[in-house]
Enzyme design. Structure first.
Site, PDB file in Angstrom:
ATOM      1  N   LYS A 187      41.451  -0.531  47.635  1.00 23.23           N
ATOM      2  CA  LYS A 187      41.394  -1.644  48.590  1.00 23.23           C
ATOM      3  C   LYS A 187      42.790  -1.985  49.109  1.00 23.23           C
ATOM      4  CE  LYS A 187      40.743  -6.522  48.024  1.00 23.23           C
ATOM      5  NZ  LYS A 187      40.055  -7.601  47.363  1.00 23.23           N
ATOM      6  N   ARG A 199      46.732  -1.692  53.806  1.00 21.85           N
ATOM      7  CA  ARG A 199      48.083  -1.358  54.260  1.00 21.85           C
ATOM      8  C   ARG A 199      48.069  -0.154  55.198  1.00 21.85           C
ATOM      9  NH1 ARG A 199      48.070  -4.221  49.667  1.00 21.85           N
ATOM     10  NH2 ARG A 199      49.907  -5.434  49.095  1.00 21.85           N
ATOM     11  N   GLN A 218      51.070  -9.718  47.353  1.00 22.99           N
ATOM     12  CA  GLN A 218      50.701 -10.112  48.723  1.00 22.99           C
ATOM     13  C   GLN A 218      51.817 -10.924  49.374  1.00 22.99           C
ATOM     14  OE1 GLN A 218      46.803 -11.894  48.648  1.00 22.99           O
ATOM     15  NE2 GLN A 218      45.931 -10.151  47.569  1.00 22.99           N
ATOM     16  N   ASP A 249      44.155  -8.312  36.717  1.00 27.46           N
ATOM     17  CA  ASP A 249      42.804  -8.258  37.274  1.00 27.46           C
ATOM     18  C   ASP A 249      41.810  -7.647  36.290  1.00 27.46           C
ATOM     19  OD1 ASP A 249      42.947  -9.472  39.677  1.00 27.46           O
ATOM     20  OD2 ASP A 249      43.495  -7.676  40.806  1.00 27.46           O
ATOM     21  N   ARG A 276      35.032  -9.528  39.014  1.00 29.80           N
ATOM     22  CA  ARG A 276      35.643  -8.969  37.803  1.00 29.80           C
ATOM     23  C   ARG A 276      34.835  -9.366  36.573  1.00 29.80           C
ATOM     24  NH1 ARG A 276      41.111 -11.684  39.740  1.00 29.80           N
ATOM     25  NH2 ARG A 276      39.515 -13.235  40.150  1.00 29.80           N
TER      26      ARG A 276
END
Ligand code: NAP
Length: 737
Positions: A324, A329, A472, A618, A690
Site C-alpha cells: 500500500k 508513492r 507520513q 502495525d 489489524r
C-alpha cells in the site's frame, strides 16, 4: 396547517400523470384518484385501463373538490392551466407539478397568484421514457427513482413533507434542491444529453449514405441515441423554458469537443488518452456511486462479520497484493517524473485509488489500473494543474498527509477533503511543520480536514525533529522539500518507513539518508522508471504469524517487500524461535524483496526488545496472538511512546484474547501475555483491520470457532483477504448483516 388527502386530482393524463395516478390508485394512497385531460380520448382510456377512479369533465369543479392537485401537463401549458385553476383552489389544497424545468413553473405561479401560496411545492420526477400518452402509464415507473422537490421560500414545511410522502408512497426517493440549482443540474445531466442525441441522429440521418450508417450501427450508437426518440414537443418546450442553463452547458460541451478535435487533428495521443482515461474513471466512479460503493468495488460500507473455524494448518504458496505505502508513492512520484512510468502490482484499494484519482484531477494522464498495471504519463515537477474542485481522498489519511506537503509547493490553490472518518483526524502533526517551511494551510478547528492550501508560496527548507517517528509526516516534508530553497532535514527518534526516500533515489533524486535522518534539496529531476511493487509485508504478516503458530504449516509467501523498516515482526518472531527464511532475495527499484518461507515451530515467550517495536507497531496485534501461543509470558513494553492511539488498539486485542481464555493484561504502555490454550468465542474487531486479522489468525490455534464482528474494515484494506486466506488453509466464512 394539517393536510388530509382523500382526493387527488391529476391534470394531464399522459405518461407521467397516468403513471403517478395508476401508482397512487394501486397502492391505495388515497380514497379517490381523479384524472383530467384536455383530450377526452385519453381520459376514457385512463378509466378503461384502470389508471384513475374517476374522469373529471370540468377542471375547475374537480380542482375545487381536490385535496391535492398534481399538474402533469407539458411545461409550456403550465401557465394556462394555473391561470385557469387558481381561483378554484381551496386554501388547504396542496398543489404540485412534475415539469422537467422549474424556473418557468415558479415564474408562472408567481404571475398567476401574486404571492406564492404556502401550499405550492414544485417537483420533478427523474423517471420517464420515450413513450407518451396514458397507454404508456406504468405504475412502477417511479420505483427506486429520484424525485426532486424544489420548494419555494413560501412553501410550508408541512406541505413539502406531504408531497414528499406521496412520492415515497409510489416508491421514489425524494431529494430537495432550490429552483435555480435544479435547472442548472438538469441542463447538464438530462437536457444536454438529449439534445446531443437529437443532433447526432439528425446529422447522420441527413447524410447521403444514411441507410448504411443506420444498418451497420453498433450497440454504442443504439445506446447513445435511444433518447433521440423522446417526445419532440416536450423537448422543444424544455429548451425554451431552460434556455440560459442549456446554452451554458452547450458552450462548455462545444469547448470540450473542440479540445478533442484539436487533439485528433494534431495526433496528440497524450491529450486524447487524457480525455478518455479521465472520462472512463469518472464514468466508472459514477457507476459505483449509483451502486453505492466508492472508488473500488468492495462493499465495505455494508457490515461484514467473519466466522473463523478452529484449527487449521497453512500450506502452499500465496502471492499478496501490492504494498500500500509503495503504491501511493508510485502514483505520486510517477506523476512528478519526466516520461512514462509503468507500474506493476499496484494495490487497487480504496485508498490508493483515491490518490490516483487526485492526480488525474490535477491533469496527469494515467491509464489503468488493470490487474495491477498502471501507466503514468509524468508531467514533471512543475506540470501539475489546478484541479477543477476539491480533491476528495475518501478515508485515506496517507493520501492527505503526503499530498499536503506536495501541494503546499504548487502554484495553485487546492482543497483536500475526506469522508466522515478522515474528517475526524487531526492533520496538525503535518500542517505545523509545513507552516514552518512557509506553507499557507488552513484547517477546520482542531487541525481537522478540509485542508485549504494556498498555492504560489515560496517554501524554505527547515530542520525538523519529529517527536514520534512518522513516515507520513516525514514524506510530506520531503515532498515539500523538493521545491523548497535550502535544505529540508527530517530526523526521528527511531527510523520510520523509508519508502519515499528509496523511491526518490530510485527515480534519480539525490538524498542524504542515514539512520533516523534524511535531508533533501530542490533542483533535481525525477526520471520515469518501471516500478514493480512487491507484496505488502503488513498483509503478509497474518500469514507469517499464522504459519508460525499453526502446527503442520509450511507456507511460501512470494515476492514480498522486506524493507528493514517494516520487518520488525519477523525479527521478533525469530527471537521467539520461529522458522522464517528469505529466499530469492533481490532489490527492485531500491526496495529489497524476497520470497518468505515460514514453517511451524513451537515459539518461546520473550521480553520484546524495545528497539524492534517501532518497526512492528502495525503488527503488534498479530504479535500478541503469537505470544498467546508461545510457551511462557511475553512482555511488550514502551508502546506508549510509539504512536498515538496504539494503546487503544492493543487494549482491543487484550480484551479479545481474554474472551478466548488467554491470560492477557494491559498496563500503562505495556502488555503482558501468558501463552497457553485458546478457546473459541464471539469477538469484535471494532472496525480496525489489524485487530480483525489478528482474531482470524487466532482461530488457527483455537479449540473453538471464533465469530468476529465488524470486519468491513479488513474488506476495504485487503479485499482479497478471505480468498487468499482460504487458499492457504484458513477456514473463514463471511456473513453480511
Ligand atoms: P404526455 O405523455 O404528452 O402527457 C401530457 C398530457 O397532458 C397529454 O395527454 C396532453 O394532451 C395533456 N395536456 C396538454 N395540455 C393540457 C392542458 N392545457 N390541460 C390538460 N391537459 C393537457 O407528456 P408527459 O411525458 O407525461 O409529460 C408531462 C410532464 O411531465 C411535462 O411537464 C414533462 O416535462 C414532465 N416530465 C416528463 C418526463 C418524461 O420522460 N416524459 C419525465 C419527467 C417529467 P395532448 O396530448 O392533447 O397534448
Amino acid at each position: 396547517m394539517k393536510f388530509s388527502i382523500n382526493n387527488v386530482l391529476v391534470v394531464g393524463l399522459g405518461l407521467i400523470g397516468g403513471s403517478l395516478a395508476k401508482a397512487l390508485k394501486h397502492r391505495r394512497y388515497c380514497q379517490r384518484v381523479v384524472g383530467y385531460d384536455r383530450n377526452p380520448a385519453e381520459l376514457e382510456a385512463g378509466l378503461a385501463l384502470g389508471v384513475i377512479d374517476e374522469a373529471a369533465r370540468d377542471l375547475r369543479q374537480a380542482v375545487a373538490s381536490a385535496d391535492l392537485v398534481v399538474l402533469a401537463v407539458p411545461v409550456k401549458a403550465t401557465d394556462a392551466v394555473l391561470a385557469d385553476i387558481c381561483t378554484a383552489l381551496r386554501p388547504q389544497t396542496l398543489l404540485t407539478d412534475v415539469g422537467s424545468t422549474k424556473g418557468n413553473v415558479v415564474e408562472a405561479a408567481q404571475a398567476v397568484f401574486g404571492t406564492l401560496p404556502a401550499t405550492f411545492v414544485p417537483g420533478h420526477p427523474i423517471a420517464g421514457s420515450e413513450k407518451s400518452g396514458v397507454a404508456a402509464a406504468d405504475e412502477h415507473l417511479f420505483e427506486r427513482h429520484k424525485v426532486i422537490l424544489t420548494p419555494t421560500p413560501a412553501s410550508s414545511r408541512q406541505a413539502t413533507l406531504v408531497i414528499a410522502r406521496m412520492w415515497q408512497a409510489v416508491g421514489a426517493q425524494v431529494l430537495q434542491m432550490d429552483v435555480a440549482r435544479h435547472d442548472e443540474v438538469l441542463a447538464a445531466t438530462s437536457h444536454l444529453p438529449h439534445l446531443l442525441a437529437f443532433s447526432l441522429v439528425d446529422t447522420l440521418a441527413a447524410e447521403a449514405a444514411n441507410t448504411d450508417i443506420f444498418r451497420y450501427a453498433a450497440g454504442g450508437f443504439r445506446d447513445f441515441t435511444r433518447i433521440a426518440a423522446s417526445d419532440p414537443t416536450m423537448w422543444h418546450d424544455i429548451c425554451l423554458s431552460n434556455s440560459d442553463a442549456i446554452l451554458a452547458q452547450l458552450d462548455r460541451f462545444s469547448a470540450g469537443v473542440e479540445k478533442l478535435r484539436h487533439a485528433i487533428s494534431t495526433a496528440d495521443s497524450q491529450a486524447m488518452l487524457g480525455i478518455f482515461t479521465r472520462a472512463k474513471a469518472s464514468r466508472d466512479h459514477f457507476s459505483r456511486i449509483l451502486s453505492s460503493s466508492a472508488y473500488s468495488q468492495n462493499q465495505h460500507s455494508q457490515p461484514v462479520n467473519y466466522l473463523a473455524y478452529q484449527g487449521a494448518a497453512l500450506t502452499g504458496s500465496v502471492r499478496l497484493p501490492g504494498d500500500k505505502s509503495i503504491s501511493h508513492r508510485a502514483i505520486m512520484l510517477g506523476s512528478l517524473a519526466e516520461g512514462i512510468t509503468r507500474i506493476e502490482g499496484f494495490l487497487e484499494s480504496e485508498d490508493s485509488l483515491a490518490t490516483l484519482q487526485a492526480f488525474r484531477d490535477m491533469g496527469v494522464v494515467i491509464e489503468g489500473p488493470h490487474q495491477g498495471a498502471v501507466k503514468i504519463y509524468g508531467v514533471g515537477l512543475h506540470g501539475l494543474q489546478s484541479p477543477p474542485g476539491p480533491l476528495y481522498l475518501g478515508r485515506s489519511a496517507m493520501s492527505m498527509r503526503l499530498l499536503s506537503g506536495l501541494l503546499a509547493a504548487q502554484a495553485f490553490d487546492t482543497c483536500l477533503m475526506g469522508d466522515v472518518s478522515l474528517s475526524s483526524w487531526s492533520m496538525e502533526q503535518v500542517v505545523r511543520p509545513l507552516r514552518q517551511m512557509g506553507a499557507r494551510i488552513e484547517t477546520a478547528e482542531g487541525g481537522l480536514p478540509p485542508l485549504r492550501i494556498r498555492g504560489g508560496n515560496p517554501l524554505h527548507g527547515v530542520g525538523h525533529r519529529l517527536p514520534v517517528p512518522s513516515a507520513q509526516v516525514k514524506s510530506a516534508l520531503l515532498l515539500a522539500g523538493l521545491y523548497a530553497s535550502g535544505t529540508t532535514t527530517v530526523s526521528e527518534p527511531t527510523p520510520s518507513r523509508d519508502h519515499t526516500e528509496r523511491m526518490l533515489q530510485g527515480l534519480g533524486w539525490a538524498l542524504d539518508h542515514s539512520d533516523g535522518r534524511v535531508a533533501v534539496q530542490a533542483g533535481g529531476q525525477l526520471q520515469a522508471a518501471r516500478i514493480d511493487i512487491p507484496g505488502d509485508i503488513s498483509l503478509a504478516a497474518c500469514f507469517i504469524v499464522g504459519a508460525a503458530i499453526a502446527p503442520g504449516s509450511e507456507l511460501l509467501l512470494e515476492y514480498v517487500g522486506i524493507n528493514p523498516t517494516r520487518t520488525g515482526l519477523i525479527d521478533i518472531l525469530r527471537l521467539m524461535g520461529a522458522d522464517i527464511e528469505f529466499e530469492n532475495a533481490t532489490q527492485v527499484g531500491g526496495e529489497p524483496v524476497a520470497d518468505i518461507r515460514v514453517r511451524y515451530r513451537p515459539l518461546q515467550a520473550i521480553e520484546v526488545p524495545n528497539a524492534l517495536l517501532a518497526r512492528a507497531s502495525d503488527e503488534l496485534p498479530l504479535l500478541m496472538v503469537a505470544a498467546a501461543c508461545a510457551e511462557g509470558t511475553t512482555w511488550i513494553r514502551g508502546v506508549g511512546e510509539l504512536r498515538h492511539g496504539l494503546d487503544t488498539l492493543l487494549q482491543a486485542v487484550v480484551t479479545g484474547l481474554s474472551e478466548l481464555g488467554v491470560e492477557a493484561l494491559m498496563g500503562p504502555g505495556s502488555v503482558c501475555i501468558r501463552g497457553g490454550s485458546m478457546g473459541g468465542g464471539a469477538l469484535n474487531a471494532g472496525g480496525d483491520y489489524r485487530v480483525a486479522m489478528a482474531f482470524a489468525v487466532a482461530s488457527l490455534r483455537a479449540d473453538g470457532d471464533i465469530y468476529i464482528a465488524e470486519c468491513a474494515c479488513l474488506e476495504a484494506a485487503f479485499p482479497e483477504f478471505v480468498a487468499l486466506a482460504c487458499r492457504a488453509g484458513f477456514r473463514i466464512g463471511k456473513e453480511r448483516d
